[in-house]
Design a protein around this motif. Structure first.
Motif, short mmCIF file in Angstrom:
data_model
loop_
_atom_site.label_atom_id
_atom_site.label_comp_id
_atom_site.label_asym_id
_atom_site.label_seq_id
_atom_site.Cartn_x
_atom_site.Cartn_y
_atom_site.Cartn_z
N ASP A 124 0.84 -1.40 -0.54
CA ASP A 124 -0.02 0.28 0.29
C ASP A 124 1.18 1.38 -0.07
O ASP A 124 1.24 1.72 0.51
N LYS A 168 -8.12 5.92 -6.29
CA LYS A 168 -7.66 4.38 -5.70
C LYS A 168 -6.87 3.49 -7.17
O LYS A 168 -8.45 3.28 -8.22
N ASN A 169 -5.88 3.34 -7.48
CA ASN A 169 -5.70 2.72 -8.21
C ASN A 169 -4.76 0.94 -7.49
O ASN A 169 -4.17 0.93 -6.54
N ILE A 170 -5.48 -0.02 -8.31
CA ILE A 170 -5.36 -1.54 -7.89
C ILE A 170 -4.77 -2.14 -8.78
O ILE A 170 -5.27 -1.99 -10.36
N ILE A 226 -1.56 -1.01 -4.10
CA ILE A 226 -2.33 0.16 -3.81
C ILE A 226 -1.78 1.21 -3.66
O ILE A 226 -0.20 1.80 -3.36
#
Length: 366
Positions: A31, A90-92, A117
């Motif tokens: 993260d 948010k980027n995953i 993340i």
């Protein structure tokens, strides 16, 4: 009997191989939050044969990278992200760590999926650009946390025109304050209280500075289909009827600027080693100014530089080679924005009004 013994030995060796070859990680997720760009992953690897591990991502928008992508011993690798390739919010993504052996059955492959993340919050200018789905360029001095702002923009990006009206309201705690739902914009010469176009109230997230993050309201609309004149004659009027944190009625106007364009247009092929001169036809007004912004177009990076404003009457400005070099990229495609603006500063009422016209040109910078 001898054959049975050999088979038993092979079976034991096979069992020993399966029990010994293994891959594991010291983390179950990465993260990066809003600020971190690099993290370390420890790969624990055991093998008695010529197997090895590899790391890969299946994402088409690659913003996660590893300094090592394969190996045959336990190893710590650095995982980095490219923040300017992130989407807002948010980027995953997922990194896959695979134990590879040429003799291994596909069904028995050992693969560890590591979620990655990262979050992206825009600066104020990035946030506005993202919200209007276009590029408006605003001088930083107009984001004063103690002033209310009104702006009208004619944006001509590669010969596609968009008109934009926007405003935000300041209070003691934030650049933005809630002014209720009634903020109007209109173009014309009258100074009556006719409502005009109601600007939409929108929510915006952005960084006020390097550490303070703000969720705030502002008022903005694309007004391309309205009869909005940018002609150095018509006034652009803004009116807020009050509400929210703004009790008093705000009403003010500014003389619109005339559209601007370079004459002649910049050469499509431009050398970065010689000065680039930009010319325009000046207006009859003495109070408008012109500046230029250069933005590189590149998949891996985003570079921008600007030329300080000059009075419109000057009719020309020069981009020196030192600034051209700042936006020179591998694929060499660059946008030149030529921008004319007029500003009105009301110190007593703490208001800034801006009318602006900007036009872009695409060049190949060598």
């Amino acid at each position: 009997f001898f054959t049975l013994i050999v088979l038993a030995i092979l079976s034991l060796l096979s069992f020993h191989f399966k029990s010994e070859q293994n891959i594991s990680l010291n983390v179950s997720m990465l993260d990066f939050g809003y600020k971190e760009n690099i993290k370390t992953v420890k790969i624990n690897f055991n093998s008695l044969n010529e197997s090895y591990w590899k790391v890969y991502s299946l994402s088409s928008n690659k913003w996660v990278f590893c300094d090592l992508v394969e190996g045959n011993v336990s190893k710590s690798i650095n995982v980095t992200i490219i923040r300017n390739k992130l989407e807002y919010g948010k980027n995953i993504d997922t990194l896959y760590f695979e134990l590879v052996n040429d003799n291994q059955n596909i069904e028995n492959k050992k693969i560890i999926a590591l979620p990655v993340i990262a979050f992206k919050r825009p600066s104020i200018i990035e946030a506005l650009t993202y919200n209007i789905q276009n590029s408006i360029l605003i001088l930083k001095q107009y984001f004063d946390s103690t002033y209310t702002f009104f702006g009208s923009y004619k944006v001509n990006h590669l010969n596609k025109e968009t008109n934009i009206g926007m405003s935000y309201f300041a209070d003691k705690n934030s650049i933005f304050a809630d002014a209720g739902n009634n903020v109007y914009f209109k173009s014309g010469n009258s100074t009556d209280n006719m409502s005009g176009l109601l600007l939409n109230k929108r929510s915006i997230d952005f960084y006020k500075d390097s550490s303070n993050f703000i969720n705030a309201d502002f008022y903005l609309d694309l007004i391309a289909n309205q009869n909005i004149l940018f002609d150095n004659k018509s006034y652009h009027q803004f009116r807020a009827n009050g509400g929210g944190q703004i009790n008093a009625i705000y009403s003010d106007s500014i003389l619109s600027v005339a559209p601007i364009e370079c004459f002649p247009e910049p050469s499509q092929i431009t050398m970065s080693t010689i000065p680039l001169s930009l010319f325009w036809k000046k207006t009859a007004s003495p109070d408008d100014s012109v500046y230029a912004v250069l933005v590189s177009k590149n998949d891996e990076s985003f570079k921008v530089t600007s030329i300080k404003p000059v009075n419109d009457d000057k009719g020309a400005l020069v981009v020196p080679p030192s600034l051209l070099a700042k936006v020179l990229t591998g694929n060499r495609v660059t946008y030149i924005w030529i921008i004319r603006y007029r500003s009105k500063l009301d110190v007593l009422n703490r208001r800034i009004l801006v009318s602006q016209s900007q036009k872009s040109y695409e060049i190949i910078l060598n």
